[in-house]
Design a protein around this motif. Structure first.
Motif, PDB file in Angstrom:
ATOM      1  N   ILE A  15     -42.577 -20.573 -36.092  1.00  0.00           N
ATOM      2  CA  ILE A  15     -42.376 -19.171 -36.465  1.00  0.00           C
ATOM      3  C   ILE A  15     -41.238 -19.087 -37.474  1.00  0.00           C
ATOM      4  CG2 ILE A  15     -41.640 -16.909 -35.596  1.00  0.00           C
ATOM      5  CD1 ILE A  15     -44.475 -17.647 -34.715  1.00  0.00           C
ATOM      6  N   ASP A  16     -41.466 -18.354 -38.544  1.00  0.00           N
ATOM      7  CA  ASP A  16     -40.438 -18.159 -39.567  1.00  0.00           C
ATOM      8  C   ASP A  16     -39.412 -17.167 -39.035  1.00  0.00           C
ATOM      9  OD1 ASP A  16     -38.878 -17.452 -41.766  1.00  0.00           O
ATOM     10  OD2 ASP A  16     -40.572 -17.481 -43.155  1.00  0.00           O
ATOM     11  N   ARG A  24     -36.184 -16.355 -31.333  1.00  0.00           N
ATOM     12  CA  ARG A  24     -35.430 -17.259 -30.446  1.00  0.00           C
ATOM     13  C   ARG A  24     -34.685 -16.527 -29.336  1.00  0.00           C
ATOM     14  NH1 ARG A  24     -35.189 -22.903 -31.280  1.00  0.00           N
ATOM     15  NH2 ARG A  24     -36.119 -23.384 -33.280  1.00  0.00           N
ATOM     16  N   SER A  25     -34.527 -15.236 -29.474  1.00  0.00           N
ATOM     17  CA  SER A  25     -33.892 -14.486 -28.389  1.00  0.00           C
ATOM     18  C   SER A  25     -34.911 -14.102 -27.317  1.00  0.00           C
ATOM     19  CB  SER A  25     -33.191 -13.236 -28.931  1.00  0.00           C
ATOM     20  OG  SER A  25     -34.135 -12.322 -29.440  1.00  0.00           O
ATOM     21  N   VAL A  26     -36.190 -14.364 -27.604  1.00  0.00           N
ATOM     22  CA  VAL A  26     -37.272 -14.052 -26.659  1.00  0.00           C
ATOM     23  C   VAL A  26     -37.886 -15.323 -26.090  1.00  0.00           C
ATOM     24  CG1 VAL A  26     -39.561 -12.990 -26.439  1.00  0.00           C
ATOM     25  CG2 VAL A  26     -37.808 -11.896 -27.853  1.00  0.00           C
ATOM     26  N   ILE A  27     -38.190 -16.279 -26.957  1.00  0.00           N
ATOM     27  CA  ILE A  27     -38.944 -17.476 -26.578  1.00  0.00           C
ATOM     28  C   ILE A  27     -38.000 -18.615 -26.199  1.00  0.00           C
ATOM     29  CG2 ILE A  27     -40.637 -19.180 -27.372  1.00  0.00           C
ATOM     30  CD1 ILE A  27     -41.722 -16.289 -26.901  1.00  0.00           C
ATOM     31  N   LYS A  28     -38.204 -19.158 -25.012  1.00  0.00           N
ATOM     32  CA  LYS A  28     -37.320 -20.196 -24.480  1.00  0.00           C
ATOM     33  C   LYS A  28     -37.563 -21.564 -25.118  1.00  0.00           C
ATOM     34  CE  LYS A  28     -35.488 -21.568 -20.030  1.00  0.00           C
ATOM     35  NZ  LYS A  28     -35.561 -21.259 -18.589  1.00  0.00           N
ATOM     36  N   HIS A  29     -38.833 -21.914 -25.306  1.00  0.00           N
ATOM     37  CA  HIS A  29     -39.190 -23.235 -25.857  1.00  0.00           C
ATOM     38  C   HIS A  29     -40.108 -23.066 -27.066  1.00  0.00           C
ATOM     39  CE1 HIS A  29     -37.492 -25.290 -22.401  1.00  0.00           C
ATOM     40  NE2 HIS A  29     -38.192 -24.515 -21.606  1.00  0.00           N
ATOM     41  N   PRO A  30     -39.548 -22.735 -28.248  1.00  0.00           N
ATOM     42  CA  PRO A  30     -40.398 -22.594 -29.439  1.00  0.00           C
ATOM     43  C   PRO A  30     -41.168 -23.894 -29.703  1.00  0.00           C
ATOM     44  CG  PRO A  30     -38.178 -21.811 -29.884  1.00  0.00           C
ATOM     45  CD  PRO A  30     -38.140 -22.495 -28.552  1.00  0.00           C
ATOM     46  N   LEU A  31     -42.440 -23.758 -30.007  1.00  0.00           N
ATOM     47  CA  LEU A  31     -43.284 -24.926 -30.209  1.00  0.00           C
ATOM     48  C   LEU A  31     -44.467 -24.522 -31.074  1.00  0.00           C
ATOM     49  CD1 LEU A  31     -43.624 -27.910 -29.242  1.00  0.00           C
ATOM     50  CD2 LEU A  31     -45.014 -27.023 -27.372  1.00  0.00           C
ATOM     51  N   ASN A  82     -46.742 -17.315 -28.533  1.00  0.00           N
ATOM     52  CA  ASN A  82     -47.222 -16.311 -29.480  1.00  0.00           C
ATOM     53  C   ASN A  82     -47.655 -15.032 -28.769  1.00  0.00           C
ATOM     54  OD1 ASN A  82     -47.440 -17.308 -32.479  1.00  0.00           O
ATOM     55  ND2 ASN A  82     -47.776 -19.072 -31.165  1.00  0.00           N
ATOM     56  N   SER A  83     -48.247 -15.169 -27.609  1.00  0.00           N
ATOM     57  CA  SER A  83     -48.653 -14.003 -26.839  1.00  0.00           C
ATOM     58  C   SER A  83     -47.434 -13.229 -26.342  1.00  0.00           C
ATOM     59  CB  SER A  83     -49.523 -14.438 -25.656  1.00  0.00           C
ATOM     60  OG  SER A  83     -49.940 -13.316 -24.921  1.00  0.00           O
ATOM     61  N   ALA A  84     -46.449 -13.947 -25.818  1.00  0.00           N
ATOM     62  CA  ALA A  84     -45.234 -13.298 -25.311  1.00  0.00           C
ATOM     63  C   ALA A  84     -44.494 -12.585 -26.435  1.00  0.00           C
ATOM     64  CB  ALA A  84     -44.330 -14.327 -24.638  1.00  0.00           C
ATOM     65  N   VAL A 139     -40.342 -17.320 -21.573  1.00  0.00           N
ATOM     66  CA  VAL A 139     -39.427 -16.355 -22.184  1.00  0.00           C
ATOM     67  C   VAL A 139     -38.043 -16.463 -21.571  1.00  0.00           C
ATOM     68  CG1 VAL A 139     -41.230 -14.710 -22.833  1.00  0.00           C
ATOM     69  CG2 VAL A 139     -40.127 -14.496 -20.602  1.00  0.00           C
ATOM     70  N   LEU A 140     -37.065 -16.087 -22.368  1.00  0.00           N
ATOM     71  CA  LEU A 140     -35.697 -16.031 -21.875  1.00  0.00           C
ATOM     72  C   LEU A 140     -35.546 -14.766 -21.030  1.00  0.00           C
ATOM     73  CD1 LEU A 140     -33.942 -17.046 -25.191  1.00  0.00           C
ATOM     74  CD2 LEU A 140     -33.997 -18.400 -23.091  1.00  0.00           C
ATOM     75  N   LYS A 141     -35.101 -14.940 -19.817  1.00  0.00           N
ATOM     76  CA  LYS A 141     -34.892 -13.792 -18.928  1.00  0.00           C
ATOM     77  C   LYS A 141     -33.508 -13.223 -19.189  1.00  0.00           C
ATOM     78  CE  LYS A 141     -38.747 -14.239 -16.544  1.00  0.00           C
ATOM     79  NZ  LYS A 141     -39.709 -13.236 -16.299  1.00  0.00           N
ATOM     80  N   LYS A 142     -33.424 -11.915 -19.188  1.00  0.00           N
ATOM     81  CA  LYS A 142     -32.132 -11.269 -19.454  1.00  0.00           C
ATOM     82  C   LYS A 142     -31.518 -10.781 -18.181  1.00  0.00           C
ATOM     83  CE  LYS A 142     -33.446 -10.124 -24.021  1.00  0.00           C
ATOM     84  NZ  LYS A 142     -33.424 -10.603 -25.067  1.00  0.00           N
TER      85      LYS A 142
END
Length: 142
Positions: A15-16, A24-31, A82-84, A139-142
């Motif tokens: 993802i750009d 990156r503030s949402v997705i824990k393991h970008p791939l 991508n869905s998240a 996802v990163l939990k807040k």
């Protein structure tokens, strides 16, 4: 079939973050699929004997793409990420499209497993973990 589906090119590259700064503030393991392929392919820089199937750090370095179950989990994680992110961006149309791809993906895994003569324990060992887009693994939990 997954990569031949319309719109699947978004899964190939990372993802750009210039366009999607909150990713990156949402997705824990970008791939992305390129990360997966690069851990497996032969290149002039690194012959097959040097490829250990590991994803590049800081990604999921414990996963080995030569392990079928871990490879399938990685592919599913690309879809889940991508869905998240589409959920966070309120893009329901994209989430629906990805959901259909995931259903097709998991149906094909089930079809292969159903065609095998194996015990319940063997089947459990061969079946990758199926996560949801709200999983703390995704996802990163807040």
């Amino acid at each position: 079939d997954l990569l031949r589906s319309p719109g699947s090119e978004i899964f190939i590259e990372s993802i750009d973050e210039d366009i999607n700064p909150s990713y990156r503030s949402v997705i824990k393991h970008p791939l992305c699929f390129r990360d997966i392929v690069n851990s497996l392919i032969v290149s002039d820089a690194k012959p097959l004997s040097g490829r250990n199937g590991r994803l590049p750090p800081p990604k999921l370095i414990k996963w080995n793409m030569w392990n079928g179950s871990e490879l399938l989990q990685a592919i599913d994680l690309v879809l889940l990420n991508n869905s998240a992110y589409s959920k966070v961006m309120h893009n329901q149309e994209e989430r629906n499209r990805i959901s259909k791809l995931r259903k097709m993906f998991w149906a094909s895994i089930k079809q292969v497993l159903d065609g095998e003569d194996m015990t319940v324990e063997e089947r459990k060992f061969c079946t990758p973990t199926k996560r949801g887009e709200t999983s703390g693994f995704v996802v990163l939990k807040k």
